[in-house]
Every structure is written in C-alpha cells, then in structure tokens.
Design a protein around this motif. Structure first.
Motif, short mmCIF file in Angstrom:
data_model
loop_
_atom_site.label_atom_id
_atom_site.label_comp_id
_atom_site.label_asym_id
_atom_site.label_seq_id
_atom_site.Cartn_x
_atom_site.Cartn_y
_atom_site.Cartn_z
N PRO A 75 -6.58 66.98 49.65
CA PRO A 75 -7.85 66.79 48.95
C PRO A 75 -7.80 67.43 47.56
CG PRO A 75 -8.22 67.62 51.17
CD PRO A 75 -6.75 67.74 50.91
N THR A 76 -8.52 66.85 46.62
CA THR A 76 -8.55 67.37 45.25
C THR A 76 -9.96 67.71 44.81
OG1 THR A 76 -8.58 65.10 44.40
CG2 THR A 76 -6.44 66.19 44.57
N GLY A 77 -10.81 68.13 45.76
CA GLY A 77 -12.18 68.52 45.42
C GLY A 77 -12.98 67.32 44.95
N ASN A 78 -13.63 67.48 43.81
CA ASN A 78 -14.40 66.36 43.25
C ASN A 78 -13.75 65.83 41.98
OD1 ASN A 78 -14.88 68.47 41.54
ND2 ASN A 78 -17.12 68.31 41.57
N THR A 79 -12.43 66.02 41.87
CA THR A 79 -11.68 65.58 40.70
C THR A 79 -10.49 64.74 41.12
OG1 THR A 79 -12.29 67.61 39.53
CG2 THR A 79 -10.46 66.34 38.62
N VAL A 80 -10.22 63.69 40.37
CA VAL A 80 -9.04 62.85 40.61
C VAL A 80 -8.05 63.06 39.47
CG1 VAL A 80 -8.17 60.48 40.76
CG2 VAL A 80 -10.32 61.10 41.90
N PRO A 81 -6.81 63.46 39.77
CA PRO A 81 -5.83 63.63 38.69
C PRO A 81 -5.40 62.30 38.10
CG PRO A 81 -4.79 63.94 40.83
CD PRO A 81 -6.26 63.79 41.09
N TRP A 82 -4.80 62.38 36.93
CA TRP A 82 -4.52 61.18 36.14
C TRP A 82 -3.11 61.25 35.57
CZ3 TRP A 82 -4.39 56.92 33.28
CH2 TRP A 82 -4.17 56.95 31.90
N VAL A 83 -2.35 60.17 35.71
CA VAL A 83 -0.99 60.08 35.17
C VAL A 83 -0.81 58.74 34.46
CG1 VAL A 83 1.46 59.86 35.73
CG2 VAL A 83 0.08 61.56 36.91
N PRO A 84 -0.57 58.75 33.15
CA PRO A 84 -0.18 57.52 32.48
C PRO A 84 1.34 57.37 32.54
CG PRO A 84 -0.54 59.22 30.85
CD PRO A 84 -0.76 59.86 32.21
N TYR A 85 1.82 56.26 33.07
CA TYR A 85 3.27 56.02 33.06
C TYR A 85 3.65 55.51 31.67
CZ TYR A 85 2.34 55.99 38.10
OH TYR A 85 1.93 56.31 39.37
N ALA A 86 3.60 56.41 30.72
CA ALA A 86 3.60 56.00 29.31
C ALA A 86 4.91 55.34 28.88
CB ALA A 86 3.30 57.21 28.43
N GLY A 87 6.05 55.87 29.31
CA GLY A 87 7.31 55.24 28.94
C GLY A 87 7.47 55.08 27.45
N VAL A 88 7.84 53.87 27.01
CA VAL A 88 8.05 53.65 25.58
C VAL A 88 6.73 53.51 24.82
CG1 VAL A 88 10.35 52.68 25.86
CG2 VAL A 88 8.38 51.15 25.89
N HIS A 89 5.60 53.54 25.54
CA HIS A 89 4.32 53.63 24.83
C HIS A 89 4.27 54.94 24.03
CE1 HIS A 89 0.11 53.06 23.92
NE2 HIS A 89 -0.23 54.19 24.53
N CYS A 90 4.97 55.96 24.53
CA CYS A 90 5.08 57.22 23.78
C CYS A 90 5.71 56.96 22.41
CB CYS A 90 5.93 58.23 24.54
SG CYS A 90 5.27 58.76 26.13
N ALA A 91 6.70 56.09 22.38
CA ALA A 91 7.34 55.75 21.11
C ALA A 91 6.35 55.07 20.17
CB ALA A 91 8.54 54.83 21.35
N TYR A 92 5.57 54.15 20.72
CA TYR A 92 4.56 53.46 19.92
C TYR A 92 3.56 54.45 19.32
CZ TYR A 92 0.36 50.68 18.98
OH TYR A 92 -0.75 50.13 18.40
N LEU A 93 3.15 55.43 20.11
CA LEU A 93 2.13 56.37 19.64
C LEU A 93 2.63 57.25 18.49
CD1 LEU A 93 0.49 57.56 22.99
CD2 LEU A 93 -0.43 55.94 21.32
#
Length: 310
Positions: free
Chosen positions: A14-32
């Motif tokens: 359980p994570t309480g009342n919060t949901v963790p978040w992961v962007p599978y950014a990959g080469v989007h990091c390069a774009y940014l």
C-alpha cells in the motif's frame, strides 16, 4: 519519501493516499535538452544531463537511466541503425544462419560495446540523484533472442526446441550479466523488458521465457533490490505466467485493461505499472491526458500501483 513510495508500490505494498509516478522517458530526455537521440545515447554527459533534467521537470518518483533494448545486442556486435528521434534498432541477426559456436558470440561485460557509456552516465546521475529511484532496464531473453536470431526464433520455439533452448540459455546468461552491471551502477529497481513475450502462447512462455529470467532475478534479489518484468502489447494470454516468473511486479502497456491487471496483481500480491495511453493520449492527443490520468488512477488504486505510460 518519493523513492520509498515507489519501492513500496513496485513490491505490491500500500502507498497510503498517494500513487507514485514513473515516466519511461527514454530518448524523450534527449528531446527535452534539445539533443538528437543518436548523439544523446552515445554520450554519458548528455544522458546524465537528460535524466537529471527530466527527473526534475516531471517531479518523478523514479526514472530509467535509459530505455534502449539494443545495448546488449550491439555490445555483441549486432548490426544496428541509429536514428535521431528514436533508439537504434537491430538490423543484422548473427544467428540467422549461424550457430552460437560459429558466430563466436561472447557475453558482454561492463567494458564492452555501449556499456561503458551507460556505466559512466550512471556514475554522473548517482552523484546528483534526488529522492527518486534510478531504474536499470535490460533486454529480456526472448527479445534478445529475436535480435540474435531474427523472426526465426518464433518458429524455433515450436519446431526446433533444442536450438531455441540453446539460444535462450545464452540470452539468459547475458541478461544475468546485464543485471549485475545495473546492480553495480546502484540502480534501486532493475527490470527485465521483454516486449515480444506477448506474442507467444502461455506454455511457450513458461518453457522459453521464465527459466531464462531466473539467473538475472537471483542477481537482483540477492542484492536486495527490486525487480520487475515489462511486457508490451495485448499480453492477456501470458499474464498469469508473467505473475509467476518471480519478479516483485510487472508493467504493461495501453492495450491491457487496468481493472483486469489490478485484480491479477492483487491476486498474486505484486506491484503493477501503467496505464497512460502512450499513443492515443500522450502522443496523438486524441484522448485528453488529464482525463486519461484520472481513469488510470481510479482503476489502479493505492496498493502496488505505479502510474506510468502504458
């Protein structure tokens, strides 16, 4: 707190009342950071800059160091084609018409092929890492076998099982070495990414995927790290086998029904990730990303769920 929240979710807690978040950014990091993907993935400084920038911009709870399933194959000499807006792709298959012995393939180490760039990038990221988990993603055994053998591997697992097992056994050892490399980098989460494993029957999965993930999982778990199995496409027919493979959790893509996935993960006590629509929502905007996020959050709940692109 953010890192621990993600680790709890990946472990099915359980994570309480919060949901963790992961962007599978990959080469989007390069774009940014305004860099082409081909240059980015061959430069440790740029990879570190992109990951750190993306982690801050998107307020992540975790992020992959890279999302490129060609590192292993290219580090064994597989011919590949580079792109400015995508990871490279394998275009030459050394086992298409040769045996393992004839091709003289060797298990790549951290000193081979593209690995030194990835290792150096990890050192730079770890030196500035915030309260988030660094994720190491490596190519799963069946996908790696398809890089080495080409599409023939999908008939081999039915019509030429001894050959398929020989190739998959080798791929399993490569996977284990990749897990060791990411372990030594300091990645808190290490994931087996085997997208093509959704294209086979459940019995073939149990025979040709599950056994060849075990050595890598031993490496991860003996180091007290968190494991996951990423799969793509409509994987409904193999999802029970995915849950039995021995990982702490799994991640799926937008083709899967999140209510079904949530119930399956709950049944097995596993973490699960998804299910933002990468194509219809995040890429094409045909569905409002805000409402897509709300739907995923409502379906995922607060036990073992990580919000991520599907």
């Amino acid at each position: 707190m953010a890192k621990q929240l993600l680790l709890d979710a990946y472990n099915g807690k359980p994570t309480g009342n919060t949901v963790p978040w992961v962007p599978y950014a990959g080469v989007h990091c390069a774009y940014l950071i305004g860099e082409p993907a081909d240059k980015y993935l061959q430069d440790a400084d740029l990879i570190a800059k992109g990951v750190l920038h993306t982690a801050e911009r998107y307020k992540v709870d975790g992020i992959p160091l890279i999302f490129d399933l060609n590192v292993e194959g290219m580090s064994m000499g597989c011919e590949a084609r580079w792109y400015k807006d995508n990871p490279p792709s394998i275009v030459g298959h050394p086992l298409a018409d040769k045996t393992l012995a004839e091709a003289n393939l060797k298990i790549p180490t951290a000193a081979d092929g593209r690995w030194p760039v990835v290792v150096e990038a990890a050192k730079k990221v770890k030196a500035q890492q915030g309260d988030w988990a660094l994720m190491g993603l490596f190519c799963g055994p069946l996908t790696l076998a398809s890089h080495l053998r080409g599409v023939k591997i999908f008939t081999d697992v039915v019509k030429n099982k001894p050959l398929a097992k020989e190739i998959l056994e080798f791929c399993g050892k490569v996977c284990a070495e990749s897990a060791r490399i990411y372990r030594d980098m300091g990645c808190e989460i290490i994931a087996i990414v085997d997208p093509v494993a959704s294209q086979i029957r459940a019995d073939i999965f149990a025979e040709f995927v599950t056994p060849y993930c075990q050595e890598a999982l031993e490496v991860i778990h003996e180091a007290n790290l968190t494991s996951s199995f990423f799969i793509c496409g409509d994987a409904t027919k193999v999802m029970d086998e995915v849950c039995k493979i021995g990982c702490h959790g799994f991640a799926i893509d937008e083709q899967m029904n999140m209510n079904y996935i949530r119930d399956l993960a709950t049944k097995y006590g596993l973490g699960f990730g998804g299910n933002l629509k990468l194509t219809l929502s995040l890429s094409l905007g045909m569905i409002d990303p805000f409402y897509d996020t709300l739907i995923s959050l409502a379906a995922g709940g607060y036990t073992g769920f990580t919000l991520a692109p599907g």
